[in-house]
Design a protein around this motif. Sequence first.
Motif, PDB file in Angstrom:
ATOM      1  N   LEU A  22       0.838  -1.193   0.000  1.00  0.00           N
ATOM      2  CA  LEU A  22       0.000   0.000   0.000  1.00  0.00           C
ATOM      3  C   LEU A  22       0.873   1.243   0.000  1.00  0.00           C
ATOM      4  CD1 LEU A  22      -2.542  -1.243   2.676  1.00  0.00           C
ATOM      5  CD2 LEU A  22      -2.880  -1.173   0.197  1.00  0.00           C
ATOM      6  N   ASP A  23       0.601   2.134  -0.930  1.00  0.00           N
ATOM      7  CA  ASP A  23       1.366   3.369  -1.094  1.00  0.00           C
ATOM      8  C   ASP A  23       0.871   4.399  -0.088  1.00  0.00           C
ATOM      9  OD1 ASP A  23       2.733   5.587  -1.945  1.00  0.00           O
ATOM     10  OD2 ASP A  23       2.019   5.524  -4.013  1.00  0.00           O
ATOM     11  N   ALA A  24       1.783   4.864   0.757  1.00  0.00           N
ATOM     12  CA  ALA A  24       1.413   5.843   1.793  1.00  0.00           C
ATOM     13  C   ALA A  24       1.485   7.275   1.306  1.00  0.00           C
ATOM     14  CB  ALA A  24       2.317   5.669   3.007  1.00  0.00           C
ATOM     15  N   GLY A  25       1.830   7.496   0.053  1.00  0.00           N
ATOM     16  CA  GLY A  25       1.908   8.860  -0.452  1.00  0.00           C
ATOM     17  C   GLY A  25       0.575   9.578  -0.345  1.00  0.00           C
ATOM     18  N   GLY A  26       0.538  10.698   0.366  1.00  0.00           N
ATOM     19  CA  GLY A  26      -0.679  11.498   0.482  1.00  0.00           C
ATOM     20  C   GLY A  26      -1.702  10.950   1.450  1.00  0.00           C
ATOM     21  N   ALA A  27      -1.355   9.986   2.290  1.00  0.00           N
ATOM     22  CA  ALA A  27      -2.303   9.416   3.251  1.00  0.00           C
ATOM     23  C   ALA A  27      -1.547   8.940   4.482  1.00  0.00           C
ATOM     24  CB  ALA A  27      -3.084   8.260   2.624  1.00  0.00           C
ATOM     25  N   ALA A  28      -2.292   8.657   5.550  1.00  0.00           N
ATOM     26  CA  ALA A  28      -1.698   8.132   6.777  1.00  0.00           C
ATOM     27  C   ALA A  28      -2.603   7.039   7.341  1.00  0.00           C
ATOM     28  CB  ALA A  28      -1.470   9.260   7.786  1.00  0.00           C
ATOM     29  N   GLN A  29      -3.479   7.364   8.319  1.00  0.00           N
ATOM     30  CA  GLN A  29      -4.381   6.343   8.864  1.00  0.00           C
ATOM     31  C   GLN A  29      -5.286   5.734   7.785  1.00  0.00           C
ATOM     32  OE1 GLN A  29      -3.770   9.341  10.219  1.00  0.00           O
ATOM     33  NE2 GLN A  29      -3.936   9.304  12.474  1.00  0.00           N
ATOM     34  N   THR A  30      -5.583   6.482   6.754  1.00  0.00           N
ATOM     35  CA  THR A  30      -6.463   5.985   5.695  1.00  0.00           C
ATOM     36  C   THR A  30      -5.862   4.782   4.970  1.00  0.00           C
ATOM     37  OG1 THR A  30      -7.377   8.195   5.408  1.00  0.00           O
ATOM     38  CG2 THR A  30      -7.699   6.668   3.590  1.00  0.00           C
ATOM     39  N   ARG A  90       6.708   3.775   0.796  1.00  0.00           N
ATOM     40  CA  ARG A  90       6.913   5.214   0.603  1.00  0.00           C
ATOM     41  C   ARG A  90       6.443   6.043   1.806  1.00  0.00           C
ATOM     42  NH1 ARG A  90       4.404   4.297  -5.306  1.00  0.00           N
ATOM     43  NH2 ARG A  90       6.228   3.395  -6.293  1.00  0.00           N
ATOM     44  N   VAL A  91       6.874   5.602   2.969  1.00  0.00           N
ATOM     45  CA  VAL A  91       6.574   6.317   4.207  1.00  0.00           C
ATOM     46  C   VAL A  91       7.569   7.466   4.356  1.00  0.00           C
ATOM     47  CG1 VAL A  91       6.400   6.122   6.707  1.00  0.00           C
ATOM     48  CG2 VAL A  91       5.599   4.252   5.231  1.00  0.00           C
ATOM     49  N   SER A 132       8.328   9.790   6.900  1.00  0.00           N
ATOM     50  CA  SER A 132       9.038  10.232   8.103  1.00  0.00           C
ATOM     51  C   SER A 132       8.635   9.365   9.287  1.00  0.00           C
ATOM     52  CB  SER A 132       8.683  11.691   8.411  1.00  0.00           C
ATOM     53  OG  SER A 132       7.304  11.794   8.774  1.00  0.00           O
ATOM     54  N   PRO A 133       9.381   9.441  10.410  1.00  0.00           N
ATOM     55  CA  PRO A 133       8.966   8.713  11.615  1.00  0.00           C
ATOM     56  C   PRO A 133       7.563   9.115  12.085  1.00  0.00           C
ATOM     57  CG  PRO A 133      11.252   9.380  11.814  1.00  0.00           C
ATOM     58  CD  PRO A 133      10.732  10.040  10.580  1.00  0.00           C
ATOM     59  N   ARG A 134       7.205  10.390  12.005  1.00  0.00           N
ATOM     60  CA  ARG A 134       5.863  10.821  12.389  1.00  0.00           C
ATOM     61  C   ARG A 134       4.810  10.185  11.476  1.00  0.00           C
ATOM     62  NH1 ARG A 134       2.491  14.607  14.603  1.00  0.00           N
ATOM     63  NH2 ARG A 134       0.979  15.576  13.194  1.00  0.00           N
ATOM     64  N   HIS A 135       5.103  10.159  10.207  1.00  0.00           N
ATOM     65  CA  HIS A 135       4.194   9.519   9.255  1.00  0.00           C
ATOM     66  C   HIS A 135       3.994   8.044   9.628  1.00  0.00           C
ATOM     67  CE1 HIS A 135       3.237   8.797   4.680  1.00  0.00           C
ATOM     68  NE2 HIS A 135       2.139   8.806   5.418  1.00  0.00           N
ATOM     69  N   ARG A 136       5.065   7.380  10.013  1.00  0.00           N
ATOM     70  CA  ARG A 136       4.978   5.969  10.402  1.00  0.00           C
ATOM     71  C   ARG A 136       4.081   5.791  11.619  1.00  0.00           C
ATOM     72  NH1 ARG A 136       9.484   1.347  10.753  1.00  0.00           N
ATOM     73  NH2 ARG A 136       8.322  -0.118  12.054  1.00  0.00           N
ATOM     74  N   VAL A 137       4.220   6.644  12.599  1.00  0.00           N
ATOM     75  CA  VAL A 137       3.394   6.541  13.809  1.00  0.00           C
ATOM     76  C   VAL A 137       1.910   6.641  13.461  1.00  0.00           C
ATOM     77  CG1 VAL A 137       2.778   7.717  15.960  1.00  0.00           C
ATOM     78  CG2 VAL A 137       5.177   7.326  15.395  1.00  0.00           C
ATOM     79  N   MET A 138       1.552   7.548  12.547  1.00  0.00           N
ATOM     80  CA  MET A 138       0.155   7.708  12.148  1.00  0.00           C
ATOM     81  C   MET A 138      -0.353   6.465  11.407  1.00  0.00           C
ATOM     82  SD  MET A 138       0.492  11.676  10.898  1.00  0.00           S
ATOM     83  CE  MET A 138      -1.249  11.944  10.549  1.00  0.00           C
ATOM     84  N   ILE A 139       0.492   5.897  10.564  1.00  0.00           N
ATOM     85  CA  ILE A 139       0.108   4.675   9.841  1.00  0.00           C
ATOM     86  C   ILE A 139      -0.100   3.526  10.829  1.00  0.00           C
ATOM     87  CG2 ILE A 139       0.993   2.903   8.267  1.00  0.00           C
ATOM     88  CD1 ILE A 139       2.344   5.303   6.754  1.00  0.00           C
ATOM     89  N   GLU A 140       0.813   3.382  11.786  1.00  0.00           N
ATOM     90  CA  GLU A 140       0.678   2.321  12.782  1.00  0.00           C
ATOM     91  C   GLU A 140      -0.585   2.496  13.612  1.00  0.00           C
ATOM     92  OE1 GLU A 140       5.424   1.287  13.514  1.00  0.00           O
ATOM     93  OE2 GLU A 140       4.422   2.812  14.745  1.00  0.00           O
ATOM     94  N   ALA A 141      -0.976   3.729  13.890  1.00  0.00           N
ATOM     95  CA  ALA A 141      -2.219   3.981  14.634  1.00  0.00           C
ATOM     96  C   ALA A 141      -3.431   3.499  13.853  1.00  0.00           C
ATOM     97  CB  ALA A 141      -2.343   5.469  14.949  1.00  0.00           C
ATOM     98  N   PRO A 163      -2.586  -7.459   9.828  1.00  0.00           N
ATOM     99  CA  PRO A 163      -1.287  -7.163  10.452  1.00  0.00           C
ATOM    100  C   PRO A 163      -0.435  -6.237   9.591  1.00  0.00           C
ATOM    101  CG  PRO A 163      -1.759  -9.524  10.485  1.00  0.00           C
ATOM    102  CD  PRO A 163      -2.761  -8.905   9.568  1.00  0.00           C
ATOM    103  N   LEU A 164       0.300  -5.374  10.241  1.00  0.00           N
ATOM    104  CA  LEU A 164       1.281  -4.530   9.557  1.00  0.00           C
ATOM    105  C   LEU A 164       2.616  -5.261   9.619  1.00  0.00           C
ATOM    106  CD1 LEU A 164       1.943  -1.835   8.183  1.00  0.00           C
ATOM    107  CD2 LEU A 164       2.365  -0.870  10.459  1.00  0.00           C
ATOM    108  N   LEU A 165       3.040  -5.804   8.481  1.00  0.00           N
ATOM    109  CA  LEU A 165       4.237  -6.641   8.426  1.00  0.00           C
ATOM    110  C   LEU A 165       5.479  -5.898   7.977  1.00  0.00           C
ATOM    111  CD1 LEU A 165       2.716  -9.883   6.828  1.00  0.00           C
ATOM    112  CD2 LEU A 165       3.189  -9.423   9.247  1.00  0.00           C
ATOM    113  N   GLY A 166       5.307  -4.668   7.532  1.00  0.00           N
ATOM    114  CA  GLY A 166       6.468  -3.911   7.101  1.00  0.00           C
ATOM    115  C   GLY A 166       6.140  -2.469   6.831  1.00  0.00           C
ATOM    116  N   VAL A 167       7.113  -1.603   7.075  1.00  0.00           N
ATOM    117  CA  VAL A 167       7.021  -0.187   6.757  1.00  0.00           C
ATOM    118  C   VAL A 167       8.291   0.178   6.000  1.00  0.00           C
ATOM    119  CG1 VAL A 167       6.884   2.160   7.657  1.00  0.00           C
ATOM    120  CG2 VAL A 167       5.598   0.320   8.779  1.00  0.00           C
TER     121      VAL A 167
END
Length: 432
Positions: A121-129, A153-154, A156-165, A173-177
């Motif tokens: 899943l491409d994280a460009g332009g999105a976070a929790q979505t 395509r995460v 930043s670390p802040r972006h990662r935290v939002m995705i994990e939330a 399951p989230l198997l990789g970032v």
Amino acid sequence: MLGRGLLVAAARSGAGKTVITVGLQRALARTGRRVAGAKAGPDYIDPGFHAAATGRSSFNLDGFALGPEGVKGAAASVARGVDLVVAEGAMGLYDGLTIAERSGTSASVATMLGWPIILVLDAGGAAQTVAAVAHGLALYPAAPPIAGAIVNRVASPRHRVMIEAGFARIDVPLLGVVAADDRMTLPSRHLGLVQARERTDLAERIDAMADVIAAGCDLDAIAAAAGGTFDAPRAPATIRPPGQRIAIARDDAFAFLYPHIVQGWRDAGAELTWFSPLADEAPPRGCDACWLPGGYPELHAGRLASNRDFLDGLRAFALHGRVHGECGGYMVLGRGLEDADGQRHAMADLLPVETSFARRKLHLGYRRATWRRDLGFVSAGTTSWGHEYHYASQTDGAPATLADMADGTGASLAPAGHAVGNVSGGFFHIIA
């Protein structure tokens, strides 16, 4: 032994499936696992990268053209003798042509084989979505099992935290970032990625991708999620060998030949000999058939036109042996090929057709060819499944004589291809 499998899929094209798949294949292989690749759907280019990453041929698992039993046979062939098959989907997970029992979607191939899905899943332009997209894909009617997701395509670390939330709220399951990284890119052109065989730095690039994947993904959890320990007979030849000893063109201009067809010819007892038109090599003597696959002759038209040993040898071969050209091979068998700049280059003049890459039009889709002639590898009146994928256009030539055509839905199309004496060809790529 027969290895289990996973299928890497996405919500859409462009999410990074190929680089994630290739990096994952190499990263898992570096842990000591025996890994093979496969590709859902009709594609020549991505399997070349799989082969480079794993050291093994990557078969196409085309649910539409091969049907369920053909897919199982091909999957069993590629899974034999390995620990794990990491296959790559096509387009979005649920995208593709489906008619009755035939379906070309990645989801249907995974279901046929019992292989769980790893979502990219491409994280460009999105976070929790991003998690909401994964949730929707997992709950779609008749969804195959979703083993987990790798978010690409995460930023930043802040972006990662939002995705994990977001993923903390769903059952996928989230198997990789995987962070946005220049190492996770490959150059493209008009038919997809630049071919693996054309890259001089490919080994280093794949190792760099594997480094990124190993740093950001749970490799043990991904491998443990694999499934589908079925067995099946080796897939039979999908088309007969065109001869007992087959000369096959293979270089940067002629590279589009499916591994399952090559394997089928070998299993049927044919001897295969390779030659390079770009190196000005003629079809080897002693062969009784010559196969010119598709590829990129439009990028090498001037060089091919000046290679007299190749062209003269091809003409001489056609006096006694069968010659067939698919797509790019068909263009070279014609009278002339116009390159991107509009310059015409004389070709073999064995078929009455002129083609142009300057006057581009995308031709894309599954095709059914009902052959008008016995060509050795098919009999007159039989129907073959395959596809077209090219930008070149026919600009002049005699009426088509080779096959009556229909699209994947069965809708009639104009006849296609030409046959003169021992020589035949068309834009149609045969699969089964």
